[in-house]
Design an enzyme around this catalytic site. Structure first.
Site, short mmCIF file in Angstrom:
data_model
loop_
_atom_site.label_atom_id
_atom_site.label_comp_id
_atom_site.label_asym_id
_atom_site.label_seq_id
_atom_site.Cartn_x
_atom_site.Cartn_y
_atom_site.Cartn_z
N GLU A 299 0.83 -1.21 0.00
CA GLU A 299 0.00 0.00 0.00
C GLU A 299 0.87 1.27 0.00
O GLU A 299 0.76 2.09 0.90
CB GLU A 299 -0.89 0.02 1.26
N PRO A 300 1.72 1.43 -0.98
CA PRO A 300 2.58 2.62 -0.98
C PRO A 300 1.78 3.88 -1.30
O PRO A 300 0.87 3.85 -2.12
CB PRO A 300 3.58 2.33 -2.10
N ARG A 302 3.28 7.65 -0.23
CA ARG A 302 4.31 8.69 -0.39
C ARG A 302 5.32 8.38 -1.50
O ARG A 302 5.64 9.25 -2.30
CB ARG A 302 5.07 8.80 0.94
N CYS A 369 -1.49 33.86 10.07
CA CYS A 369 -1.13 34.46 11.35
C CYS A 369 -0.83 33.40 12.41
O CYS A 369 -1.57 33.24 13.37
CB CYS A 369 -2.19 35.43 11.82
C1 LIG Z 1 -0.73 5.81 5.45
C2 LIG Z 1 -0.86 4.38 5.16
C3 LIG Z 1 -0.24 3.84 4.04
C4 LIG Z 1 0.66 4.63 3.12
O1 LIG Z 1 1.83 5.02 3.75
P1 LIG Z 1 3.02 5.70 2.91
O2 LIG Z 1 4.03 6.00 3.93
O3 LIG Z 1 2.45 6.94 2.30
O4 LIG Z 1 3.49 4.74 1.89
C5 LIG Z 1 -0.46 2.51 3.76
N1 LIG Z 1 -1.24 1.74 4.55
C6 LIG Z 1 -1.85 2.23 5.65
C7 LIG Z 1 -2.69 1.35 6.48
C8 LIG Z 1 -1.68 3.56 6.00
O5 LIG Z 1 -2.27 4.04 7.09
#
Ligand SMILES: *Cc1c(COP(=O)(O)O)cnc(C)c1O
Length: 447
Positions: A299-300, A302, A369
């Site tokens: 689940e990438p 970033r 601000c």
């Molecule tokens: C945030 C998250 C991701 C993605 O994380 P990255 O650091 O953006 O790759 C994947 N799985 C779950 C469950 C998350 O909470």
């Protein structure tokens, strides 16, 4: 190597001469100087900024594609499903572009599922995450036919079973386990420690699986973990996977057979040049041999979208005080909150490259601000002047998606460059958008 004069303050007579490789900044793929003008996939950013009001987010489709493919290329020997984490950037065009490449999605709210479906993502490629799913979200996800739920607790399991029963559907689930691993990252994004709010402690997971297997409207199909974000070491995944595989074997022994292993997201990106971050290939080398015949889900977020986007901002004012040199830009913490909440570093460069070898130390601040409203602090940059365009790098992930209307600032536009052409993929909000859900009760008008 070149000598660069660095001065702390304009009034400072003590000019530092430092050995410095001038303009050594590695411009990320997709963003390159052409004749000293920074371009995104060969489109001049200054030109785009003459049409689109600053600040705005700018994405390179090419980079998005390269980053997505770095995962599929790395895992050719494994049955991999990439479920891009929508929360990093949930613009419909970003989701659609990734969907076109074959990506699935990781969603964690009603709204993210809605977006993923609107973007045309097939529900069989969507996993539903989160530690606080409501019954309404469960019903929506079940009726949409999502691939699986990543269940965060035993009580969630019971509620999901009820909701599934009421909808006459069997819910496919993976249990999110917490392997108690220190991901060595920022505490706000470290999710795999024993004290984390996420998942079931791995030593309790077997019992929860056993319970799950007795529930009529639950089908146990996988296991999930996500130990944190901005991770710099693939060994952390290995450590996690070893613990997971030991559990998978124990489950096998009690006749619970899984289809897939979901290792979450988390691969970091080098916000600073000095950082080195793993490539999906490094991850594959270390984990592929252990996956056996299981399907692998990642689940990438970033690492796919972060380097594919920048925030383009214009210099409003230069201000010198006796302590600091400030660059006041038109982007604020409501547009990009990462520096304010995580103290995050974003590299800032000029849209036009100067041959100037003198560097000045600046604080780059926004117009909001709050003292915490800054983009960068104590940064050496070639001299900047009013009206210049600055590019805040690596802003594609957790940039727009974490933006807000604080200070009643309309959220900015988003632009994507494809084949050298720029497309507005989200129009800048107008003030009416910000007030359209508000109303003044008559009683307040009776004066
Ligand atoms: C945030 C998250 C991701 C993605 O994380 P990255 O650091 O953006 O790759 C994947 N799985 C779950 C469950 C998350 O909470």
């Amino acid at each position: 190597m070149q000598n660069v004069k660095r001065r702390l303050l304009n009034s400072d007579f003590c000019i530092l001469n430092v050995e410095y490789l001038h303009h050594k900044e590695k411009i990320m793929p997709g963003f390159e100087y052409v004749d000293d003008e920074l371009c995104c996939d060969s489109a001049s950013i200054s030109k785009i900024a003459s049409k689109v009001k600053t600040p705005f987010y700018l994405y390179s489709h090419d980079t998005l594609k390269k980053n997505y493919q770095s995962y599929t290329d790395a895992f050719q020997t494994v049955d991999l499903l990439v479920c891009y984490a929508c929360k990093a950037n949930s613009n419909l065009s970003i989701l659609r572009a990734l969907g076109n490449m074959g990506s699935g999605m990781d969603v964690l709210s009603y709204g993210e599922l809605f977006r993923a479906l609107k973007a045309g993502i097939s529900p069989e490629k969507i996993v539903f995450n989160g530690n606080g799913k409501t019954s309404e979200e469960m019903a929506y996800a079940l009726q949409s036919g999502v691939f699986a739920f990543n269940v965060d607790s035993q009580n969630e399991l019971f509620l999901l079973n009820e909701v599934a029963k009421a909808n006459n559907i069997v819910a496919r689930i993976a249990l999110r386990v917490n392997p108690d691993i220190n991901p060595l990252t920022h505490p706000y994004v470290a999710t795999g420690l024993a004290k984390s709010k996420f998942g079931v402690p791995i030593h309790e997971a077997k019992e929860v699986y056993r319970t799950a297997s007795t529930l009529e409207n639950i089908s146990v199909v996988g296991i999930h973990s996500h130990i944190g974000s901005q991770l710099s070491k693939v060994e952390l995944y290995l450590e996690t996977l070893k613990k997971i595989m030991a559990l998978v074997k124990e489950l096998h022994d009690i006749h619970i057979h899984l289809e897939f292993i979901n290792l979450g997201g988390g691969i970091g990106i080098p916000y600073q040049e000095s950082e080195s971050m793993p490539h999906p290939k490094d991850l594959s080398t270390i984990i592929s041999p252990l996956i056996n015949d299981y399907r692998l889900i990642l689940e990438p977020g970033r690492s796919i979208v972060g380097p594919a986007g920048v925030l383009v901002t214009r210099v409003l004012y230069i201000k010198h005080t006796h302590k600091k040199n400030f660059i006041v830009v038109d982007a604020g913490m409501n547009d990009l909150i990462r520096p304010s909440i995580y103290g995050a570093y974003h590299h800032v460069i000029s849209a036009t490259r100067h041959s100037n070898t003198e560097e000045i130390m600046y604080d780059i601040v926004g117009p909001i601000c709050e003292e915490g409203d800054f983009i960068a602090r104590e940064r050496y940059m070639p001299r900047v002047k009013q009206g210049d365009l600055l590019i805040i790098k690596d802003a594609g992930a957790y940039g727009f998606s974490m933006s807000s209307n604080y200070n009643s600032r309309p959220r900015v536009s988003e632009v994507m460059v494809m084949d050298g052409k720029d497309y507005i993929i989200r129009e800048r909000e107008v003030c009416e958008d910000m007030i359209c859900k508000e109303s003044i009760p008559d009683i307040l008008k009776e004066i």
